[in-house]
Design a protein around this motif. Structure first.
Motif, PDB file in Angstrom:
ATOM      1  N   ALA A 155      -6.139  11.094  -5.011  1.00 32.63           N
ATOM      2  CA  ALA A 155      -5.861  10.881  -3.817  1.00 32.63           C
ATOM      3  C   ALA A 155      -6.575   9.662  -2.836  1.00 32.63           C
ATOM      4  CB  ALA A 155      -6.125  12.236  -2.876  1.00 32.63           C
ATOM      5  N   ASP A 172      -2.756   6.988 -10.628  1.00 29.62           N
ATOM      6  CA  ASP A 172      -1.900   6.710  -8.901  1.00 29.62           C
ATOM      7  C   ASP A 172      -0.349   7.484  -9.431  1.00 29.62           C
ATOM      8  OD1 ASP A 172      -1.666   4.534 -10.602  1.00 29.62           O
ATOM      9  OD2 ASP A 172      -2.484   2.827  -8.988  1.00 29.62           O
ATOM     10  N   LYS A 210      -3.896  13.810 -12.175  1.00 35.37           N
ATOM     11  CA  LYS A 210      -4.891  13.244 -11.197  1.00 35.37           C
ATOM     12  C   LYS A 210      -5.530  13.187 -12.403  1.00 35.37           C
ATOM     13  CE  LYS A 210      -4.088  17.850  -9.361  1.00 35.37           C
ATOM     14  NZ  LYS A 210      -4.508  18.206  -8.283  1.00 35.37           N
ATOM     15  N   GLU A 261       4.359  11.295  -4.169  1.00 35.16           N
ATOM     16  CA  GLU A 261       5.375  10.533  -2.308  1.00 35.16           C
ATOM     17  C   GLU A 261       6.844  10.339  -2.565  1.00 35.16           C
ATOM     18  OE1 GLU A 261       4.917   6.841  -0.176  1.00 35.16           O
ATOM     19  OE2 GLU A 261       4.443   7.028  -2.503  1.00 35.16           O
ATOM     20  N   ALA A 295      -4.227  15.443   0.914  1.00 35.98           N
ATOM     21  CA  ALA A 295      -4.053  16.354  -0.686  1.00 35.98           C
ATOM     22  C   ALA A 295      -4.866  17.024  -1.254  1.00 35.98           C
ATOM     23  CB  ALA A 295      -4.187  15.053  -1.687  1.00 35.98           C
ATOM     24  N   TYR A 352       0.150  10.075  -8.363  1.00 34.14           N
ATOM     25  CA  TYR A 352       0.372   9.376  -6.322  1.00 34.14           C
ATOM     26  C   TYR A 352       1.324  10.170  -6.475  1.00 34.14           C
ATOM     27  CZ  TYR A 352      -4.007  12.767  -6.478  1.00 34.14           C
ATOM     28  OH  TYR A 352      -4.912  13.882  -6.425  1.00 34.14           O
ATOM     29  N   CYS A 393      -2.711   8.886   2.530  1.00 34.29           N
ATOM     30  CA  CYS A 393      -2.683  10.004   2.073  1.00 34.29           C
ATOM     31  C   CYS A 393      -4.921  10.644   1.999  1.00 34.29           C
ATOM     32  CB  CYS A 393      -3.012   9.665   0.309  1.00 34.29           C
ATOM     33  SG  CYS A 393      -2.666  10.986  -0.625  1.00 34.29           S
TER      34      CYS A 393
END
Length: 433
Positions: free
Chosen positions: A315, A276, A273, A283, A303, A279, A368
């Motif tokens: 997020a 992306d 983080k 996902e 998130a 993420y 998100c």
């Protein structure tokens, strides 16, 4: 049905109500919302500052997780733990979370900062130098890397390189230095213990193109591939103030490299983080869990984090990608619908070329939503001066320099006192759909 634009006011009132209920009923069971039937959402939890402070669970965490499991202790909806920690194995982190939260957490539910490195197959057969602490060689091999050397091994092979600590200095070179295989890439998993040793040896490897026993004729440009996990400048442990994270070590490495070479250190990949890439990986884990639970396609991911410049920024960045994906897919779908109503052949041909293939009805995850809790790095009562805000705006704040600073991405969709309040808020949102 309430729209998303109606939720902020509704939820602000809801948060105030929940806070009042909590303060009035500290010693009694307060009213809570329950998981909606057939949930179409998944949850991403940061760990430090949201669920734990170091090795101590935050009291609200156990209460929150009791609402997410059935009578047998199995999760009733997709739950994924996304942390920037990178100095441990997934199974160890899952075991630790199971003990702290008193629920069964499987390793497949844990996304560490280095988890996406599985996808960097082009480096798996290269000789890599790894930095960090904990079982980093085992971690690297579990991710697919086949030729791994850590900094301590490199230091023992090249004893003349580490000179800062006088007590550890060695004056006799290794007789086999010239036979040591060239290092082809550097992977930084997390903050190391001896920063001076790691900074020196990593710099040596970068400047010598992987052959630290030779004096380079010139500085390699570009330097060898460099992968870094976890950009957190600070993180929340048991101490009153946040502690240095791996992002602080990266700042030091970037500064030293720039000071010595006059050039900017370049990363082949930044993982963890707010990237992306992390993420996208999370996902995929959420969608896999939904299928295993026999649930329908997840439409919204919530998130929950404590750090505006890592959890919330990441997020929101991922949400921007999802919104663009959804908008593009819906525009194509609308064009296809209009196409069926067109009768003129020339017009049809032109539209067909623009529309392309059919767009599936299921778009996948569509949003998100970021939720900022007040139990970690972020504290709502910490006022910042105008000068401090201006400085942070001009220096990217805690966000890594390679991410374009967008102050709007640090603003959460929702805020909550703690993770338990956040869960009740999410149930309220989803029940309104």
């Amino acid at each position: 049905m309430a729209t998303r634009t109606q939720f902020p006011r509704l939820l602000q009132d809801g948060v105030r109500l929940l806070r009042c209920e909590r303060s009035r009923n500290r010693n009694s069971k307060r009213f809570t919302h329950h998981i909606p039937q057939d949930p179409r959402f998944g949850l991403l939890f940061d760990i430090d500052g949201v669920l734990t402070r170091g090795r101590t669970p935050i009291p609200a965490a156990k209460e929150a997780f009791s609402k997410l499991v059935d009578s047998r202790g199995h999760f009733k909806l997709p739950v994924v733990f996304v942390t920037n920690a990178g100095n441990t194995l997934r199974q160890n982190k899952a075991r630790q979370l199971s003990e702290l939260l008193e629920v069964q957490v499987d390793p497949e539910q844990v996304v560490l900062s280095h988890s996406p490195l599985k996808m960097f197959r082009q480096f798996h057969d290269k000789h890599v130098l790894v930095s960090g602490q904990g079982p980093i060689i085992e971690i690297a091999k579990n991710l697919g890397f086949t030729k791994v050397t850590d900094v301590d091994t490199l230091r023992n092979r090249f004893p003349l390189l580490d000179m800062v600590d006088h007590k550890r200095r060695k004056h006799a070179p290794c007789a086999f230095e010239q036979y040591f295989p060239r290092i082809e890439a550097v992977v930084l998993f997390g903050e190391p213990v001896r920063w001076e040793t790691h900074l020196q040896l990593i710099l040596d490897v970068l400047l010598t193109d992987g052959r630290p026993c030779y004096l380079p004729k010139e500085v390699p440009d570009p330097h060898m591939p460099l992968l870094a996990c976890n950009m957190d400048l600070m993180w929340m442990a048991e101490a009153p103030m946040p502690r240095f994270g791996h992002g602080m070590f990266l700042q030091c490495l970037e500064s030293v490299y720039n000071k010595v070479t006059g050039s900017e250190l370049k990363y082949t990949g930044l993982i963890g983080k707010p990237s992306d890439l992390t993420y996208h990986h999370a996902e995929h884990v959420v969608e896999t869990q939904a299928q295993q639970l026999g649930l329908k396609q997840v439409r919204t991911i919530y998130a929950i984090g404590d750090n505006p410049e890592a959890d919330i920024y990441g997020a929101n960045l991922f949400n921007k990608y999802l919104q663009k994906k959804v908008s593009k897919a819906r525009a194509k779908k609308a064009a296809q619908k209009a196409l069926r109503q067109v009768e003129l052949e020339g017009t049809v041909t032109a539209v067909v070329e623009q529309v392309g293939e059919d767009v599936p009805d299921v778009l996948g995850c569509e949003a998100c939503e970021s939720i900022l809790v007040h139990t970690g790095v972020y504290r709502p009562n910490m006022e910042e001066t105008q000068e401090r805000n201006a400085y942070r705006a001009n220096h990217n704040g805690h966000v890594h320099r390679d991410f374009k600073l967008d102050p709007e991405l640090k603003k959460p969709a929702y805020e909550a006192e703690d993770v338990d309040v956040a869960i009740d808020m999410i149930f309220k949102i989803e029940s309104a759909h």
